[in-house]
Design a protein around this motif. Structure first.
Motif, PDB file in Angstrom:
ATOM      1  N   MET A 300       0.718  -1.220   0.170  1.00 49.74           N
ATOM      2  CA  MET A 300      -0.021  -0.193   0.065  1.00 49.74           C
ATOM      3  C   MET A 300       0.706   1.158  -0.036  1.00 49.74           C
ATOM      4  SD  MET A 300      -2.849  -1.311   2.821  1.00 49.74           S
ATOM      5  CE  MET A 300      -3.595   0.223   3.100  1.00 49.74           C
ATOM      6  N   ASP A 301       2.002   1.100   0.914  1.00 51.11           N
ATOM      7  CA  ASP A 301       2.903   2.433   0.725  1.00 51.11           C
ATOM      8  C   ASP A 301       3.417   2.785  -0.273  1.00 51.11           C
ATOM      9  OD1 ASP A 301       2.299   2.703   3.406  1.00 51.11           O
ATOM     10  OD2 ASP A 301       4.179   1.561   4.170  1.00 51.11           O
ATOM     11  N   LYS A 302       3.373   2.023  -1.368  1.00 52.29           N
ATOM     12  CA  LYS A 302       4.023   2.434  -2.829  1.00 52.29           C
ATOM     13  C   LYS A 302       3.126   3.367  -3.430  1.00 52.29           C
ATOM     14  CE  LYS A 302       6.474  -1.960  -3.164  1.00 52.29           C
ATOM     15  NZ  LYS A 302       6.624  -3.373  -4.044  1.00 52.29           N
ATOM     16  N   TYR A 303       1.660   3.229  -3.050  1.00 56.83           N
ATOM     17  CA  TYR A 303       0.769   4.401  -3.770  1.00 56.83           C
ATOM     18  C   TYR A 303       0.749   5.583  -3.051  1.00 56.83           C
ATOM     19  CZ  TYR A 303      -0.066  -0.162  -6.529  1.00 56.83           C
ATOM     20  OH  TYR A 303       0.264  -1.266  -7.215  1.00 56.83           O
ATOM     21  N   GLN A 304       1.624   6.373  -3.230  1.00 59.23           N
ATOM     22  CA  GLN A 304       1.559   7.521  -2.606  1.00 59.23           C
ATOM     23  C   GLN A 304       0.431   8.528  -2.992  1.00 59.23           C
ATOM     24  OE1 GLN A 304       3.848   8.382  -0.096  1.00 59.23           O
ATOM     25  NE2 GLN A 304       4.416   6.294  -0.270  1.00 59.23           N
ATOM     26  N   HIS A 305      -0.271   8.305  -4.058  1.00 63.02           N
ATOM     27  CA  HIS A 305      -1.242   9.358  -4.672  1.00 63.02           C
ATOM     28  C   HIS A 305      -2.518   8.970  -3.899  1.00 63.02           C
ATOM     29  CE1 HIS A 305      -1.724   5.715  -6.958  1.00 63.02           C
ATOM     30  NE2 HIS A 305      -2.889   5.973  -7.406  1.00 63.02           N
ATOM     31  N   ILE A 306      -2.881   7.702  -3.266  1.00 65.02           N
ATOM     32  CA  ILE A 306      -4.007   7.171  -2.677  1.00 65.02           C
ATOM     33  C   ILE A 306      -4.026   7.908  -1.224  1.00 65.02           C
ATOM     34  CG2 ILE A 306      -5.312   5.422  -1.935  1.00 65.02           C
ATOM     35  CD1 ILE A 306      -4.515   3.908  -4.277  1.00 65.02           C
ATOM     36  N   LYS A 307      -4.791   8.726  -0.754  1.00 64.67           N
ATOM     37  CA  LYS A 307      -4.927   9.376   0.321  1.00 64.67           C
ATOM     38  C   LYS A 307      -5.887   8.964   1.468  1.00 64.67           C
ATOM     39  CE  LYS A 307      -2.004  12.381  -1.237  1.00 64.67           C
ATOM     40  NZ  LYS A 307      -0.404  12.204  -1.109  1.00 64.67           N
ATOM     41  N   ASN A 308      -6.626   8.089   0.861  1.00 62.39           N
ATOM     42  CA  ASN A 308      -7.977   7.262   1.754  1.00 62.39           C
ATOM     43  C   ASN A 308      -8.054   5.949   1.372  1.00 62.39           C
ATOM     44  OD1 ASN A 308     -10.242   7.006   3.084  1.00 62.39           O
ATOM     45  ND2 ASN A 308     -11.410   8.049   1.933  1.00 62.39           N
ATOM     46  N   TRP A 309      -7.532   5.114   2.236  1.00 63.59           N
ATOM     47  CA  TRP A 309      -7.569   3.611   1.978  1.00 63.59           C
ATOM     48  C   TRP A 309      -8.747   3.160   2.600  1.00 63.59           C
ATOM     49  CZ3 TRP A 309      -4.941   0.814  -1.348  1.00 63.59           C
ATOM     50  CH2 TRP A 309      -3.703   1.257  -1.775  1.00 63.59           C
ATOM     51  N   VAL A 310      -9.663   2.296   2.148  1.00 64.25           N
ATOM     52  CA  VAL A 310     -10.644   1.557   2.717  1.00 64.25           C
ATOM     53  C   VAL A 310     -10.386   0.005   2.783  1.00 64.25           C
ATOM     54  CG1 VAL A 310     -13.181   1.098   2.598  1.00 64.25           C
ATOM     55  CG2 VAL A 310     -12.114   3.376   1.831  1.00 64.25           C
ATOM     56  N   ALA A 311     -10.741  -0.652   3.914  1.00 67.99           N
ATOM     57  CA  ALA A 311     -10.258  -2.052   4.009  1.00 67.99           C
ATOM     58  C   ALA A 311     -11.867  -2.787   3.931  1.00 67.99           C
ATOM     59  CB  ALA A 311      -9.724  -2.405   5.347  1.00 67.99           C
ATOM     60  N   ILE A 312     -11.987  -3.841   3.273  1.00 64.03           N
ATOM     61  CA  ILE A 312     -13.055  -4.688   3.416  1.00 64.03           C
ATOM     62  C   ILE A 312     -12.543  -6.001   3.633  1.00 64.03           C
ATOM     63  CG2 ILE A 312     -14.929  -5.875   1.831  1.00 64.03           C
ATOM     64  CD1 ILE A 312     -15.074  -3.173   0.088  1.00 64.03           C
ATOM     65  N   CYS A 313     -12.921  -6.552   4.941  1.00 61.16           N
ATOM     66  CA  CYS A 313     -11.938  -7.497   5.369  1.00 61.16           C
ATOM     67  C   CYS A 313     -12.876  -8.615   6.057  1.00 61.16           C
ATOM     68  CB  CYS A 313     -11.222  -7.122   6.607  1.00 61.16           C
ATOM     69  SG  CYS A 313     -10.194  -8.364   7.251  1.00 61.16           S
ATOM     70  N   PHE A 332      -5.795   2.314   7.305  1.00 63.26           N
ATOM     71  CA  PHE A 332      -7.293   2.427   6.780  1.00 63.26           C
ATOM     72  C   PHE A 332      -7.901   3.616   7.352  1.00 63.26           C
ATOM     73  CE2 PHE A 332      -5.806  -1.979   5.503  1.00 63.26           C
ATOM     74  CZ  PHE A 332      -6.232  -1.911   4.012  1.00 63.26           C
ATOM     75  N   ASN A 333      -8.484   4.286   6.561  1.00 61.02           N
ATOM     76  CA  ASN A 333      -9.460   5.309   7.247  1.00 61.02           C
ATOM     77  C   ASN A 333     -10.794   4.802   7.485  1.00 61.02           C
ATOM     78  OD1 ASN A 333      -7.530   6.687   5.105  1.00 61.02           O
ATOM     79  ND2 ASN A 333      -7.749   8.070   6.638  1.00 61.02           N
ATOM     80  N   GLN A 334     -11.154   3.492   7.099  1.00 56.50           N
ATOM     81  CA  GLN A 334     -12.565   2.863   7.077  1.00 56.50           C
ATOM     82  C   GLN A 334     -12.435   1.534   7.034  1.00 56.50           C
ATOM     83  OE1 GLN A 334     -15.256   4.332   4.103  1.00 56.50           O
ATOM     84  NE2 GLN A 334     -17.054   3.001   4.916  1.00 56.50           N
ATOM     85  N   TRP A 335     -13.129   0.858   7.953  1.00 52.17           N
ATOM     86  CA  TRP A 335     -13.305  -0.640   7.807  1.00 52.17           C
ATOM     87  C   TRP A 335     -14.601  -1.148   7.647  1.00 52.17           C
ATOM     88  CZ3 TRP A 335      -8.822  -4.014   8.741  1.00 52.17           C
ATOM     89  CH2 TRP A 335      -7.647  -3.191   9.087  1.00 52.17           C
ATOM     90  N   ILE A 336     -14.497  -2.070   6.783  1.00 52.85           N
ATOM     91  CA  ILE A 336     -16.181  -2.619   6.362  1.00 52.85           C
ATOM     92  C   ILE A 336     -15.771  -4.336   6.618  1.00 52.85           C
ATOM     93  CG2 ILE A 336     -17.940  -2.729   5.068  1.00 52.85           C
ATOM     94  CD1 ILE A 336     -17.100  -0.240   3.574  1.00 52.85           C
ATOM     95  N   ILE A 337     -16.614  -4.753   7.635  1.00 56.01           N
ATOM     96  CA  ILE A 337     -16.235  -6.001   7.713  1.00 56.01           C
ATOM     97  C   ILE A 337     -17.441  -7.051   7.086  1.00 56.01           C
ATOM     98  CG2 ILE A 337     -15.644  -7.774   9.532  1.00 56.01           C
ATOM     99  CD1 ILE A 337     -13.854  -5.486   9.502  1.00 56.01           C
ATOM    100  N   VAL A 338     -17.002  -8.187   6.850  1.00 55.93           N
ATOM    101  CA  VAL A 338     -17.960  -9.192   6.177  1.00 55.93           C
ATOM    102  C   VAL A 338     -17.727 -10.399   6.688  1.00 55.93           C
ATOM    103  CG1 VAL A 338     -17.900  -7.822   3.750  1.00 55.93           C
ATOM    104  CG2 VAL A 338     -16.396  -9.843   4.336  1.00 55.93           C
ATOM    105  N   SER A 339     -18.824 -11.135   6.755  1.00 58.64           N
ATOM    106  CA  SER A 339     -18.882 -12.676   7.335  1.00 58.64           C
ATOM    107  C   SER A 339     -18.019 -13.554   6.322  1.00 58.64           C
ATOM    108  CB  SER A 339     -20.191 -12.831   7.667  1.00 58.64           C
ATOM    109  OG  SER A 339     -20.799 -12.352   8.583  1.00 58.64           O
TER     110      SER A 339
END
Length: 405
Positions: A300-313, A332-339
């Motif tokens: 993820m750190d290689k993509y410096q242009h991305i300022k807002n990361w969302v996790a779907i986990c 991550f700025n946001q976490w969305i959890i799935v079963s």
């Protein structure tokens, strides 16, 4: 006569436990079918992370030089037939059915797990294929894993980290012991790093040669550059392991930096920093243990242009989820959890509550991966989505979102 899918359902119902480590049952059937010895060289690959990378690299490199490489991996992501291929070619369902029939007849009253039964079927396909090389990826651990019924010429231990502690132990030393169980006397074992070599050295037979993989690449800048170029897909240590194995087999002389680059250019490991959509920044990754999730952060750190990361986990309940996810807690700025489903499945609310209790940012749940993506909203060039965790989550993402890619 059962269909392919009917066989898979039948095999899944045979044994009361999804996982039961031990070689007694599976080895008796393997010996009855003459599946413990192969005429071609056999490489057995274990490690907490990076196993699939070794198999993929060896397959791609062998294929480029018309070396017939049979590759056994698990679990599959989309299609069961991914589990055994020859130079990336899957077998028709009818050939799997025929192999299932042979295993079923040979086992008699012996109860086999899904993994044991299907591993034997894959070995049957390998046996009839007149291979130049057979590469076997360990499913869990090593010493008591079903693939360990096969004698090998070379064993590979890519990495050692905490994972599957309920089965393998809760220290690196205990895990190293289990993974070292694939090492044979009078053979060669390749360690992915000096750290791995130090952990397994106690368990290496006196007549077996221990090799640290980076000896092949450390003085070759052009090869090191290729390794770095593919680092997001092929673990760097796994790249070194693959080249070292080819060298031990006497095949590395067939390659130069240009042919290595060409061979690896088409490698796409499903679910290893796999970009699903070109019009959006959506990546898939099966990172699910502390070591793999820490590596995910580096990607993820290689993509410096991305300022807002969302996790779907989504994770399995037998994983140390918090220990793994803490490595990217602040990424991550946001976490969305799935079963996740099945006997090892973990409800989205259970994992979400655990993250909330540990002060993860903006945690919510979704009923599916697709609904989680919709929840994120409109595409944004500065927004990145990483769908990761269990293989089940990555598989769901591919099947539900690929038609929109």
């Amino acid at each position: 006569m059962k269909s392919f899918n009917e066989w898979l359902e039948f095999i899944e119902s045979l044994h009361p436990s999804e996982i039961e480590l031990g070689l007694t049952r599976v080895k008796s059937v393997a010996e009855a079918l003459s599946l413990t010895q192969f005429d071609c060289p056999v490489i057995t690959v274990t490690g907490t992370n990076g196993k699939g990378s070794v198999v993929a690299a060896l397959t791609a490199l062998g294929k480029s030089k018309e070396i017939k490489v049979g590759s056994y991996t698990s679990p599959h992501v989309i299609d069961f037939r991914e589990r055994f291929t020859i130079n990336d070619r899957a077998f028709p369902e009818i050939e799997w059915v025929q192999a299932f029939e042979v295993v079923d007849k040979a086992r008699g009253l012996t109860s086999l797990t899904y993994f044991e039964f299907t591993t034997l079927a894959a070995l049957l396909l390998a046996k009839k294929s007149e291979l130049d090389l057979l590469v076997l990826e360990v499913g869990l651990g090593g010493r008591l894993d079903a693939v360990n019924v096969v004698e090998n010429r070379i064993s590979v231990v890519t990495s050692i980290g905490l994972d599957h502690e309920d089965w393998l132990g809760d220290t690196l030393e205990k895990i190293a012991f289990e993974k070292s169980g694939i090492i044979r006397k009078d053979s060669t074992v390749i360690a992915g790093s000096q750290e791995v070599a130090d952990l397994i050295s106690t368990f290496v037979p006196r007549t077996t040669k221990l090799v640290v993989a980076n000896a092949i690449t450390k003085n070759q800048p052009s090869v090191i550059k290729i390794r770095e170029q593919f680092a997001d897909i092929i673990f760097p240590d796994s790249f070194d392991c693959a080249l070292t194995a080819l060298n031990l087999l006497g095949w590395l002389e067939k390659f130069n930096p240009e042919t290595i680059l060409s061979a690896l250019s088409d490698v796409q490991l499903i679910g290893r920093w796999h970009r699903l959509r070109q019009d959006q920044n959506i990546w898939l990754d099966v990172a699910h243990n502390p070591q793999a999730v820490a590596n995910l952060k580096h990607k993820m750190d290689k993509y410096q242009h991305i300022k807002n990361w969302v996790a779907i986990c989504g994770m399995l309940k037998d994983k140390k989820s918090l220990a793994a996810l803490n490595n990217v807690k602040d990424s991550f700025n946001q976490w969305i959890i799935v079963s996740t489903q099945g006997s090892r499945g973990l409800a989205n609310s259970t994992l979400a509550n655990k993250l909330i209790e540990n002060n993860f940012k903006h945690v919510s749940v979704a009923k599916s991966v697709k609904s989680a993506v919709l929840k994120v909203g409109n595409p944004d060039p500065h927004l990145g989505i990483v769908i990761f965790g269990s293989f089940l989550v990555v598989s769901e993402a591919i099947t539900s979102l690929s038609s929109e890619s």
